[in-house]
Design an enzyme around this catalytic site. Structure first.
Site, PDB file in Angstrom:
ATOM      1  N   HIS A   1     165.877  -1.502   0.747  1.00  0.00           N
ATOM      2  CA  HIS A   1     166.187  -1.682   2.169  1.00  0.00           C
ATOM      3  C   HIS A   1     164.888  -1.480   2.942  1.00  0.00           C
ATOM      4  CE1 HIS A   1     167.921  -0.514   6.096  1.00  0.00           C
ATOM      5  NE2 HIS A   1     169.066  -1.036   5.695  1.00  0.00           N
TER       6      HIS A   1
ATOM      7  N   CYS B   1     168.617  -6.150   6.286  1.00  0.00           N
ATOM      8  CA  CYS B   1     167.401  -5.298   6.214  1.00  0.00           C
ATOM      9  C   CYS B   1     166.796  -5.300   4.819  1.00  0.00           C
ATOM     10  CB  CYS B   1     167.694  -3.872   6.667  1.00  0.00           C
ATOM     11  SG  CYS B   1     168.194  -3.759   8.376  1.00  0.00           S
TER      12      CYS B   1
END
Lengths: 138, 402
Positions: free
Chosen positions: B117, B360
């Site tokens: 992420h 993300c």
């Protein structure tokens, strides 16, 4: 109800007659096909609408016939909104474009498109158009 | 169970009942958590530490009890610590600036993976730029959706730190974290695991795992937003420097300088998230009463059922291997003709909340060769009917628009 150009009012009327959200999406998909489309090879940082979930591009110019909008997106919903915006603003002067309200999408039953929390891509697109018109005013 | 989550009864403005399948972004909160937070504000709201009045004492006790609860739940080892943060992102930033920033030198290497992420990428990129560090990337196999462990074994050699995700928020892949830790330590490297997703689906025992740092968050495991923690192993505390200065973290301040507390407060400058800590502790209490293993089996069965249904729809691709027993509840998918945004808008109009976009994880999207996916993520309160509703809705959308 706003005082809209005739061509836009016809579109608003068309949307007001839909049965449900899915028909509304179908109409947007149909409108998406009618856009004056920017070919993908001409997409650039200059044409890109920032803040859209999807890839979205617009290009504006002021012709003899007035304001003209080209657009493209991988989202048919976004591209449909662009096409309708193009019709809404077609032939206007740059000053008229800068003063144009984006609230026609509300009257089309697309309130969500104006919600800043999600499809703010529409407002970003609309503001990019108005910025371009403002730049034309010098 | 669903009765404890009143939001799941919500009817949306268009008259559709909510089907909430965005749990990997944040879970819903049971009434017990909401009540505990309200109880704090109604009965004993006060700032914590350094006051002699009754409310401050009660608030301090509750806040510090929350720390004990978090420590016990995650099996933080003796002499290890729970440093409260605003969430996983702040925890990873604290690890980067407060530990790596102090202990790594120019030329040192950090191992990341393509599955990370952004919150476990950008802090390391910022640090790498500041300190001229080398970032090494472990590949994700785009067929198995697993990390390339052989490559990891090579890249970890000579590296000082591995920063890896426990469970992917896009693919659902649960990495072999036990092996990741073992390999890092055998190579003499420290390891931080981003457990934002993993902690919602299994009880992670830090002592057993042996990791040096775990970054965890409350809001994906039925607790409130705004609080998480960096869990640190024994001995790490003395190697760290605070990255934020302010009240609560000092022993003494003079015009000449400041001395810092020698406990967790050193890293918690300013008024902390008191109600949130209490809410998180209550969520953990609540999770303790749930059979988390059975709950995860239920979640997994729903995800697997949905993935199979979606995969059978013309033009749909699933990103993740749902035949594995240790995936999480996320199902990422993409249609070859319909944009992920259009699909998400249409699902929303039917009351179905899914996430769309790059989640993300842009380096992972680049590896998969896409710019976005749709992601439905299931959790312990979702039902088979909801999974079916998602598949039916997608089938209808593709038949009509695809």
């Amino acid at each position: 109800m706003g005082e809209w150009p005739d061509a836009l009012q016809e579109i608003i009327d068309e949307f007001s007659e839909v049965f449900d959200d899915m028909e509304r999406f179908e109409l947007l998909f149909e409108w998406a096909e009618r856009i004056d489309q920017i070919p993908p090879e001409e997409w650039s940082k200059t044409t890109r609408v920032v803040g859209c979930q999807s890839e979205a591009h617009i290009r504006t110019e002021f012709r003899d016939s007035g304001f003209h909008l080209q657009g493209a997106s991988d989202s048919q919903i976004v591209q449909g909104l662009m096409a309708i915006t193009g019709i809404a603003l077609h032939g206007l002067t740059p000053r008229e474009v800068t003063g144009f309200s984006p609230r026609y999408v509300e009257e089309m039953g697309l309130m969500q498109a104006l919600s800043p929390s999600r499809a703010n891509g529409f407002l970003n697109m609309f503001m990019k158009v108005q910025d371009a018109a403002r730049a034309m005013l010098g | 169970m669903r009765a404890q989550f009143p939001i799941l009864e919500r009817v949306l403005p268009n008259g559709r009942p909510l089907i909430y399948l965005d749990n990997a972004a944040t879970s819903q909160k049971p009434t017990a958590v909401l009540a505990a937070m309200q109880e704090f504000y109604v009965h004993y709201n006060s700032n914590v530490h350094r006051a002699v009045h009754t409310l401050a004492g009660e608030a301090t006790d509750a806040y510090e009890q929350a720390r004990v609860k978090v420590s016990e739940w995650f099996g933080v080892p003796e002499q290890g610590m729970v440093l409260f943060t605003s969430g996983t992102t702040e925890a990873l930033n604290l690890c980067a600036m407060g530990w790596a920033g102090v202990n790594l030198d120019a030329g040192d290497a950090i191992v990341l993976s393509e599955m990370e992420h952004h919150s476990n990428i950008v802090p390391w990129q910022m640090l790498a730029e500041q300190k001229n560090l080398e970032l090494r990337w472990v590949s994700v196999d785009t067929t198995s959706f697993q990390l390339d462990m052989d490559e990891y074994r090579e890249l970890i050699k000579g590296a000082k730190l591995a920063c890896l995700i426990h469970t992917s928020n896009v693919l659902g892949t649960r990495n072999p974290v036990e092996q990741l830790v073992e390999i890092a330590h055998a190579a003499g490297a420290r390891i931080v695991l981003d457990c934002a997703q993993g902690a919602a689906h299994e009880r992670i025992d830090m002592a057993e795992l042996g990791a040096d740092f775990l970054a965890v968050t409350s809001h994906k495991m039925c607790g409130p937003t705004g609080i998480g923690a960096l869990l640190i192993a024994a001995g790490v505390f003395d190697e760290m420097q605070p990255v934020q200065g302010g009240g609560d973290m000092i022993v003494e301040v003079t015009k000449a300088g400041a001395t810092y507390q020698d406990n967790e407060h050193r890293f918690e400058a300013g008024t902390p998230q008191i109600a949130e800590a209490i809410g998180w502790a209550t969520a953990i209490d609540w999770m303790e009463r749930v059979d988390i293993g059975a709950a995860h089996s239920h979640t997994l069965a729903l995800a697997r059922h949905a993935a199979a249904g979606i995969a059978a729809i013309d033009g749909m691709t699933i990103y993740g291997d749902h035949d594995l027993d240790d995936t999480s509840g996320v199902v990422s998918f993409l249609h070859d003709a319909l944009s992920s945004e259009d699909i998400a808008h249409m699902l929303d109009s039917m009351g179905i909340a899914v996430r769309t976009g790059h989640h993300c994880t842009q380096p992972l999207m680049a590896k998969l060769g896409v710019s976005a996916t749709n992601r439905a993520s299931f959790y312990l309160y979702n039902t088979q009917d909801e999974a079916d509703a998602l598949v039916d809705a997608l089938r209808m959308i593709v038949e009509r628009f695809g």
